[in-house]
Scaffold this motif. Structure first.
Motif, PDB file in Angstrom:
ATOM      1  N   ILE A  13     -10.766  -1.726 -27.037  1.00 42.55           N
ATOM      2  CA  ILE A  13     -10.169  -0.569 -27.705  1.00 42.55           C
ATOM      3  C   ILE A  13     -10.710  -0.432 -29.125  1.00 42.55           C
ATOM      4  O   ILE A  13     -11.069   0.667 -29.566  1.00 42.55           O
ATOM      5  CB  ILE A  13      -8.634  -0.678 -27.704  1.00 42.55           C
ATOM      6  N   SER A  14     -10.803  -1.543 -29.852  1.00 45.41           N
ATOM      7  CA  SER A  14     -11.250  -1.498 -31.250  1.00 45.41           C
ATOM      8  C   SER A  14     -12.704  -1.058 -31.375  1.00 45.41           C
ATOM      9  O   SER A  14     -13.026  -0.117 -32.100  1.00 45.41           O
ATOM     10  CB  SER A  14     -11.075  -2.865 -31.902  1.00 45.41           C
ATOM     11  N   GLN A  45     -16.878   7.140 -22.044  1.00 43.91           N
ATOM     12  CA  GLN A  45     -16.694   5.702 -21.829  1.00 43.91           C
ATOM     13  C   GLN A  45     -15.416   5.213 -22.513  1.00 43.91           C
ATOM     14  O   GLN A  45     -14.675   4.405 -21.963  1.00 43.91           O
ATOM     15  CB  GLN A  45     -17.896   4.915 -22.354  1.00 43.91           C
ATOM     16  N   TYR A  46     -15.137   5.720 -23.706  1.00 43.51           N
ATOM     17  CA  TYR A  46     -13.898   5.353 -24.391  1.00 43.51           C
ATOM     18  C   TYR A  46     -12.686   5.885 -23.628  1.00 43.51           C
ATOM     19  O   TYR A  46     -11.644   5.229 -23.564  1.00 43.51           O
ATOM     20  CB  TYR A  46     -13.889   5.857 -25.828  1.00 43.51           C
ATOM     21  N   MET A  50      -9.523   3.611 -22.281  1.00 40.64           N
ATOM     22  CA  MET A  50      -8.122   3.941 -22.490  1.00 40.64           C
ATOM     23  C   MET A  50      -7.397   4.133 -21.156  1.00 40.64           C
ATOM     24  O   MET A  50      -6.258   3.690 -20.988  1.00 40.64           O
ATOM     25  CB  MET A  50      -7.991   5.198 -23.363  1.00 40.64           C
ATOM     26  N   TYR A  51      -8.046   4.765 -20.199  1.00 39.64           N
ATOM     27  CA  TYR A  51      -7.433   4.968 -18.884  1.00 39.64           C
ATOM     28  C   TYR A  51      -7.148   3.630 -18.210  1.00 39.64           C
ATOM     29  O   TYR A  51      -6.046   3.420 -17.683  1.00 39.64           O
ATOM     30  CB  TYR A  51      -8.344   5.831 -18.005  1.00 39.64           C
ATOM     31  N   SER A  52      -8.110   2.718 -18.224  1.00 40.03           N
ATOM     32  CA  SER A  52      -7.886   1.415 -17.585  1.00 40.03           C
ATOM     33  C   SER A  52      -6.820   0.609 -18.315  1.00 40.03           C
ATOM     34  O   SER A  52      -6.055  -0.118 -17.684  1.00 40.03           O
ATOM     35  CB  SER A  52      -9.194   0.628 -17.488  1.00 40.03           C
ATOM     36  N   THR A  53      -6.739   0.758 -19.640  1.00 38.04           N
ATOM     37  CA  THR A  53      -5.688   0.077 -20.398  1.00 38.04           C
ATOM     38  C   THR A  53      -4.323   0.635 -20.030  1.00 38.04           C
ATOM     39  O   THR A  53      -3.368  -0.128 -19.809  1.00 38.04           O
ATOM     40  CB  THR A  53      -5.935   0.228 -21.916  1.00 38.04           C
ATOM     41  N   PHE A  54      -4.203   1.946 -19.951  1.00 28.65           N
ATOM     42  CA  PHE A  54      -2.933   2.549 -19.563  1.00 28.65           C
ATOM     43  C   PHE A  54      -2.530   2.143 -18.154  1.00 28.65           C
ATOM     44  O   PHE A  54      -1.351   1.926 -17.878  1.00 28.65           O
ATOM     45  CB  PHE A  54      -2.995   4.070 -19.671  1.00 28.65           C
ATOM     46  N   LEU A  76     -14.478   7.993 -11.387  1.00 26.68           N
ATOM     47  CA  LEU A  76     -15.202   9.067 -12.062  1.00 26.68           C
ATOM     48  C   LEU A  76     -15.498   8.693 -13.514  1.00 26.68           C
ATOM     49  O   LEU A  76     -16.618   8.876 -13.993  1.00 26.68           O
ATOM     50  CB  LEU A  76     -14.397  10.359 -11.988  1.00 26.68           C
ATOM     51  N   LEU A  77     -14.503   8.140 -14.211  1.00 25.71           N
ATOM     52  CA  LEU A  77     -14.704   7.763 -15.604  1.00 25.71           C
ATOM     53  C   LEU A  77     -15.647   6.570 -15.753  1.00 25.71           C
ATOM     54  O   LEU A  77     -16.219   6.365 -16.819  1.00 25.71           O
ATOM     55  CB  LEU A  77     -13.360   7.449 -16.270  1.00 25.71           C
TER      56      LEU A  77
END
Length: 99
Positions: A13-14, A45-46, A50-54, A76-77
């Motif tokens: 994330i950072s 890519q960011y 974020m999607y995988s973290t959520f 897709l992402l």
């Protein structure tokens, strides 16, 4: 959740946020097609990070499909940034071949 998982998530994330911020800053200074494609790839890519973290924390479910039971948002992402970066390299190769 193990400490190594937390370190991985926080570092993705950072550093992803730093890369995305710098890409957006550079976006306003360039009109080069290849660089624009790379910048778009970094931003998407960011989004994937974020999607995988959520998903990992249960904020989002894994049932978000683009094509029913075939193509989901996560897949897709994961693929789209590579498509944009590959397109940028193709643009550069074509440019060097002409010049």
């Amino acid at each position: 959740m193990a400490v190594k998982d937390i370190v991985l998530i926080l570092s993705q994330i950072s550093f992803g946020a730093i890369a995305t911020f710098l890409a957006i800053l550079y976006w306003s200074h360039t009109r080069d097609t290849a660089w624009m494609l790379i910048i778009i790839g970094v931003i998407i890519q960011y989004g994937q990070i974020m999607y995988s973290t959520f998903m990992m924390f249960g904020v989002l479910g894994d049932d978000l499909f683009i094509i029913s039971n075939v193509l989901d948002i996560g897949t897709l992402l994961s693929v789209v940034p590579l498509i944009f970066i590959s397109s940028a390299f193709i643009v550069m190769l074509i440019r060097f071949k002409k010049g």
